[in-house]
Design an enzyme around this catalytic site. Structure first.
Site, PDB file in Angstrom:
ATOM      1  N   LYS A 142      -9.793   6.554  -4.966  1.00 61.08           N
ATOM      2  CA  LYS A 142     -10.306   5.770  -3.612  1.00 61.08           C
ATOM      3  C   LYS A 142     -11.671   5.668  -4.013  1.00 61.08           C
ATOM      4  O   LYS A 142     -12.527   6.611  -4.270  1.00 61.08           O
ATOM      5  CB  LYS A 142     -10.108   6.638  -2.636  1.00 61.08           C
ATOM      6  CG  LYS A 142      -8.554   6.865  -2.050  1.00 61.08           C
ATOM      7  CD  LYS A 142      -7.941   5.473  -1.542  1.00 61.08           C
ATOM      8  CE  LYS A 142      -6.538   5.501  -1.168  1.00 61.08           C
ATOM      9  NZ  LYS A 142      -5.935   4.450  -0.691  1.00 61.08           N
ATOM     10  N   LYS A 254       3.662  -2.700  -0.517  1.00 54.79           N
ATOM     11  CA  LYS A 254       4.118  -1.358   0.138  1.00 54.79           C
ATOM     12  C   LYS A 254       5.486  -1.776   0.906  1.00 54.79           C
ATOM     13  O   LYS A 254       5.459  -2.212   2.235  1.00 54.79           O
ATOM     14  CB  LYS A 254       3.124  -0.866   0.996  1.00 54.79           C
ATOM     15  CG  LYS A 254       1.719  -0.411   0.472  1.00 54.79           C
ATOM     16  CD  LYS A 254       0.839  -0.119   1.499  1.00 54.79           C
ATOM     17  CE  LYS A 254      -0.280   0.922   0.806  1.00 54.79           C
ATOM     18  NZ  LYS A 254      -0.899   0.290  -0.312  1.00 54.79           N
TER      19      LYS A 254
END
Length: 326
Positions: A142, A254
């Protein structure tokens, strides 16, 4: 087909807060569904929304479940509105589970490669080795969480620490400015040009906010380092819109929030898009359905983003205790 319908909300606490550009996430909440058909076959589904990512809220999903009768039909399942994409996925995968037999329960996912998620910041430097020993060869880190100067310094340490032939993905969650995105892409291009570093920066994921699609399209043609869209393609409607506007790069899908599995299959088969399937921190129930789709629809041998087990306690009994009252 008619089904007896029951549902239960759940909560799972992360072992440590998941920190992204969207903030800190401490508890994963969702809904487990059970459909029992007329022959007594049971199908399990899961609604695992992420409202800040583009799906409905948990409360909207609960309201939808509460207003349904105890007996529902295929017609009801396939008429769930697009404003409830996590509900579409949960109900349709429960319906497929019940009708798909053992093949659905044990998807052919053994050949899939997994990407392991690293924590933001310096924590990644101490985390990757355990995951490497467990077999991970692709990592996602991240970025866009801390000051860019600090993250670039950590990045420099990380790429000189990771073993040869590792693949690294950088995920900004839409948190970079245009100037920062250019700096990251330029930095990654330099890593690629450095023949002494046998490490692959596979792509930068969602460098800019959703509304800056045209800038991401421009950046995707300006650098060697690939860009993957994530938040921009959270739902089927968004995915189709980005494709229509000319995106031919990587799409991070997703399944848990994208919407209808059957419509996703149709779109992917029709357009042959370059996909990376990714988790929404769902339980084993939604994961089975998501891996089924990943096994069917993945192309280009890209690792799937389901290496997230280390973010939860491995409790074998919590799901059983949740539905023991069914």
């Amino acid at each position: 087909m008619r089904y007896q319908f029951k549902f239960r909300p759940y909560q799972r606490r992360f072992l440590r807060s998941l920190t992204t550009n969207h903030g800190k996430w401490d508890i994963r909440e969702g809904i487990i569904l059970r459909l029992t058909d007329e022959s007594g076959k049971v199908g399990w589904g899961e609604i695992a929304p992420i409202s800040w990512f583009g799906s409905e809220t948990l409360e909207q999903a609960l309201d939808f479940c509460r207003q349904l009768p105890e007996e529902i039909t295929d017609e009801i399942i396939f008429s769930i509105p697009d404003e409830l994409p996590a509900c579409q996925f949960g109900f349709e995968s429960a319906q497929e589970w019940g009708s798909g037999g053992e093949n659905f329960i044990t998807p052919n996912s053994s050949l899939l490669l997994y990407s392991a998620l690293l924590a933001a910041g310096e924590a990644a430097l101490n985390q990757w080795e355990t995951l490497w020993q467990q077999g991970s060869r692709t990592f996602k880190w991240k970025i866009g969480v801390y000051a860019i100067a600090d993250e670039l310094e950590i990045f420099e340490s990380l790429i000189h620490t990771l073993p040869a032939f590792t693949k690294l993905r950088l995920d900004a969650n839409g948190g970079l400015t245009y100037e920062e995105a250019n700096l990251w892409l330029w930095t990654c291009d330099n890593v690629k040009a450095n023949g002494e570093l046998p490490l692959e920066i596979e792509f930068i994921e969602q460098p800019l906010p959703v509304e800056q699609f045209q800038q991401m399209l421009e950046l995707s043609t300006s650098y060697e380092t690939a860009i993957a869209l994530d938040e921009s393609v959270a739902t089927l409607g968004q995915l189709a819109a980005c494709h229509q506007q000319g995106w031919r790069g990587i799409f991070v899908i997703k399944p848990g929030i994208v919407g209808s599995p059957s419509r996703l299959r149709t779109f992917c088969h029709q357009h042959q898009i370059d996909t990376v399937f990714s988790s929404v921190f769902e339980t084993a129930i939604a994961r089975l359905a998501a891996l089924q789709l990943a096994a069917e629809l993945s192309r280009n041998n890209r690792a799937i983003g389901f290496g997230i087990d280390h973010f939860f306690e491995q409790e074998e009994t919590w799901l059983q205790s949740l539905w023991k009252d069914f």
